[in-house]
Design a protein around this motif. Structure first.
Motif, PDB file in Angstrom:
ATOM      1  N   GLU A 218       0.867  -1.176   0.000  1.00  0.00           N
ATOM      2  CA  GLU A 218       0.000   0.000   0.000  1.00  0.00           C
ATOM      3  C   GLU A 218       0.903   1.225   0.000  1.00  0.00           C
ATOM      4  N   LEU A 219       0.759   2.061  -1.025  1.00  0.00           N
ATOM      5  CA  LEU A 219       1.603   3.251  -1.141  1.00  0.00           C
ATOM      6  C   LEU A 219       0.766   4.507  -1.001  1.00  0.00           C
ATOM      7  N   PRO A 220       1.229   5.467  -0.217  1.00  0.00           N
ATOM      8  CA  PRO A 220       0.527   6.743  -0.119  1.00  0.00           C
ATOM      9  C   PRO A 220       0.487   7.432  -1.477  1.00  0.00           C
ATOM     10  N   GLU A 221      -0.599   8.084  -1.765  1.00  0.00           N
ATOM     11  CA  GLU A 221      -0.746   8.782  -3.042  1.00  0.00           C
ATOM     12  C   GLU A 221      -0.305  10.237  -2.915  1.00  0.00           C
ATOM     13  N   GLY A 222      -0.029  10.869  -4.056  1.00  0.00           N
ATOM     14  CA  GLY A 222       0.296  12.289  -4.097  1.00  0.00           C
ATOM     15  C   GLY A 222       1.727  12.616  -3.739  1.00  0.00           C
ATOM     16  N   ARG A 223       2.628  11.638  -3.806  1.00  0.00           N
ATOM     17  CA  ARG A 223       4.034  11.871  -3.470  1.00  0.00           C
ATOM     18  C   ARG A 223       4.924  11.429  -4.625  1.00  0.00           C
ATOM     19  N   ASP A 224       6.059  12.091  -4.772  1.00  0.00           N
ATOM     20  CA  ASP A 224       7.039  11.652  -5.756  1.00  0.00           C
ATOM     21  C   ASP A 224       7.772  10.408  -5.256  1.00  0.00           C
ATOM     22  N   TRP A 225       8.092  10.374  -3.957  1.00  0.00           N
ATOM     23  CA  TRP A 225       8.669   9.196  -3.308  1.00  0.00           C
ATOM     24  C   TRP A 225       7.603   8.626  -2.411  1.00  0.00           C
ATOM     25  N   SER A 226       7.448   7.325  -2.439  1.00  0.00           N
ATOM     26  CA  SER A 226       6.417   6.687  -1.646  1.00  0.00           C
ATOM     27  C   SER A 226       6.936   5.346  -1.154  1.00  0.00           C
ATOM     28  N   GLY A 227       6.512   4.934   0.026  1.00  0.00           N
ATOM     29  CA  GLY A 227       6.983   3.657   0.550  1.00  0.00           C
ATOM     30  C   GLY A 227       5.967   2.981   1.429  1.00  0.00           C
ATOM     31  N   GLY A 228       6.139   1.683   1.595  1.00  0.00           N
ATOM     32  CA  GLY A 228       5.261   0.900   2.449  1.00  0.00           C
ATOM     33  C   GLY A 228       5.863  -0.465   2.715  1.00  0.00           C
ATOM     34  N   LEU A 229       5.176  -1.242   3.561  1.00  0.00           N
ATOM     35  CA  LEU A 229       5.626  -2.585   3.906  1.00  0.00           C
ATOM     36  C   LEU A 229       5.141  -3.587   2.873  1.00  0.00           C
ATOM     37  N   LEU A 230       6.008  -4.516   2.512  1.00  0.00           N
ATOM     38  CA  LEU A 230       5.671  -5.563   1.556  1.00  0.00           C
ATOM     39  C   LEU A 230       4.908  -6.674   2.261  1.00  0.00           C
ATOM     40  N   ASP A 231       3.804  -7.090   1.658  1.00  0.00           N
ATOM     41  CA  ASP A 231       3.075  -8.273   2.084  1.00  0.00           C
ATOM     42  C   ASP A 231       3.462  -9.354   1.082  1.00  0.00           C
ATOM     43  N   PRO A 232       4.428 -10.220   1.440  1.00  0.00           N
ATOM     44  CA  PRO A 232       5.009 -11.141   0.470  1.00  0.00           C
ATOM     45  C   PRO A 232       4.015 -12.173  -0.074  1.00  0.00           C
ATOM     46  N   LEU A 233       4.229 -12.548  -1.332  1.00  0.00           N
ATOM     47  CA  LEU A 233       3.529 -13.645  -1.988  1.00  0.00           C
ATOM     48  C   LEU A 233       4.546 -14.769  -2.203  1.00  0.00           C
ATOM     49  N   ALA A 234       4.097 -15.892  -2.722  1.00  0.00           N
ATOM     50  CA  ALA A 234       4.995 -17.025  -2.958  1.00  0.00           C
ATOM     51  C   ALA A 234       6.173 -16.648  -3.856  1.00  0.00           C
ATOM     52  N   GLY A 235       5.965 -15.745  -4.812  1.00  0.00           N
ATOM     53  CA  GLY A 235       7.022 -15.317  -5.718  1.00  0.00           C
ATOM     54  C   GLY A 235       8.175 -14.607  -5.031  1.00  0.00           C
ATOM     55  N   TYR A 236       7.971 -14.146  -3.793  1.00  0.00           N
ATOM     56  CA  TYR A 236       9.028 -13.464  -3.051  1.00  0.00           C
ATOM     57  C   TYR A 236      10.232 -14.379  -2.830  1.00  0.00           C
ATOM     58  N   ASP A 237       9.990 -15.683  -2.819  1.00  0.00           N
ATOM     59  CA  ASP A 237      11.089 -16.628  -2.621  1.00  0.00           C
ATOM     60  C   ASP A 237      12.176 -16.477  -3.676  1.00  0.00           C
ATOM     61  N   ARG A 238      11.834 -15.933  -4.853  1.00  0.00           N
ATOM     62  CA  ARG A 238      12.815 -15.719  -5.921  1.00  0.00           C
ATOM     63  C   ARG A 238      13.894 -14.712  -5.529  1.00  0.00           C
ATOM     64  N   VAL A 239      13.554 -13.774  -4.641  1.00  0.00           N
ATOM     65  CA  VAL A 239      14.516 -12.729  -4.266  1.00  0.00           C
ATOM     66  C   VAL A 239      14.835 -12.724  -2.774  1.00  0.00           C
ATOM     67  N   ARG A 240      14.175 -13.567  -2.015  1.00  0.00           N
ATOM     68  CA  ARG A 240      14.314 -13.564  -0.542  1.00  0.00           C
ATOM     69  C   ARG A 240      15.779 -13.624  -0.099  1.00  0.00           C
TER      70      ARG A 240
END
Length: 149
Positions: free
Chosen positions: A17-39
């Motif tokens: 979930e990223l805040p809107e209206g910003r040039d830089w935006s950040g949030g916490l990742l809710d991992p899916l199974a595909g995250y194992d590719r980069v974990r």
């Protein structure tokens, strides 16, 4: 807030979930199974706020500062900096971010449990100012081709 899917090499690795209206935006990742590719790369390059911030604030096509790190940590940080992540919105449209970074802040307690992997994205156009569809129309060609934003 804008719900996005973080994608690596065409595979969804998590939701953010990223805040809107910003040039830089950040949030916490809710991992899916595909995250194992980069974990393993993300975890090897993480562990402290300093290391994570070196990645999260890194401009596109830049290398992190590693001269003060042990070889294995420096190598992991450099590998993570080379990974190319993308964002998609709920409709599956590419959200044209200039750069999307992922890093693990294991030493930072996340308000939503043990999730500590952060996603930071830099946008040429602020989210909320123009939606993904409007940006795609702005930067797309008449033949439907997309240009790098």
């Amino acid at each position: 807030m804008m719900h996005c899917v973080v994608v690596y090499e065409g595979v969804p690795i998590g939701h953010v979930e990223l805040p809107e209206g910003r040039d830089w935006s950040g949030g916490l990742l809710d991992p899916l199974a595909g995250y194992d590719r980069v974990r393993s790369i993300v975890e090897a390059a993480g562990g402290t706020a300093d290391l994570a911030l070196r990645i999260l604030r890194l401009p596109r096509d830049d290398s992190p500062r590693v001269d003060d790190l042990e070889f294995h940590v420096a190598s992991a940080l450099q590998r993570l900096a080379l990974l190319h992540f993308e964002l998609c919105d709920e409709a599956g449209l590419t959200v044209p971010a200039v750069v999307v970074r992922v890093a693990d802040l294991r030493d930072v307690s996340a308000a939503s449990g043990d999730r500590s992997v952060r996603v930071h994205a830099h946008f040429r156009y602020s989210l909320g100012t123009l939606g993904a569809e409007a940006i795609a129309r702005t930067v797309g060609g008449s033949d439907g081709a997309r240009f790098d934003v």
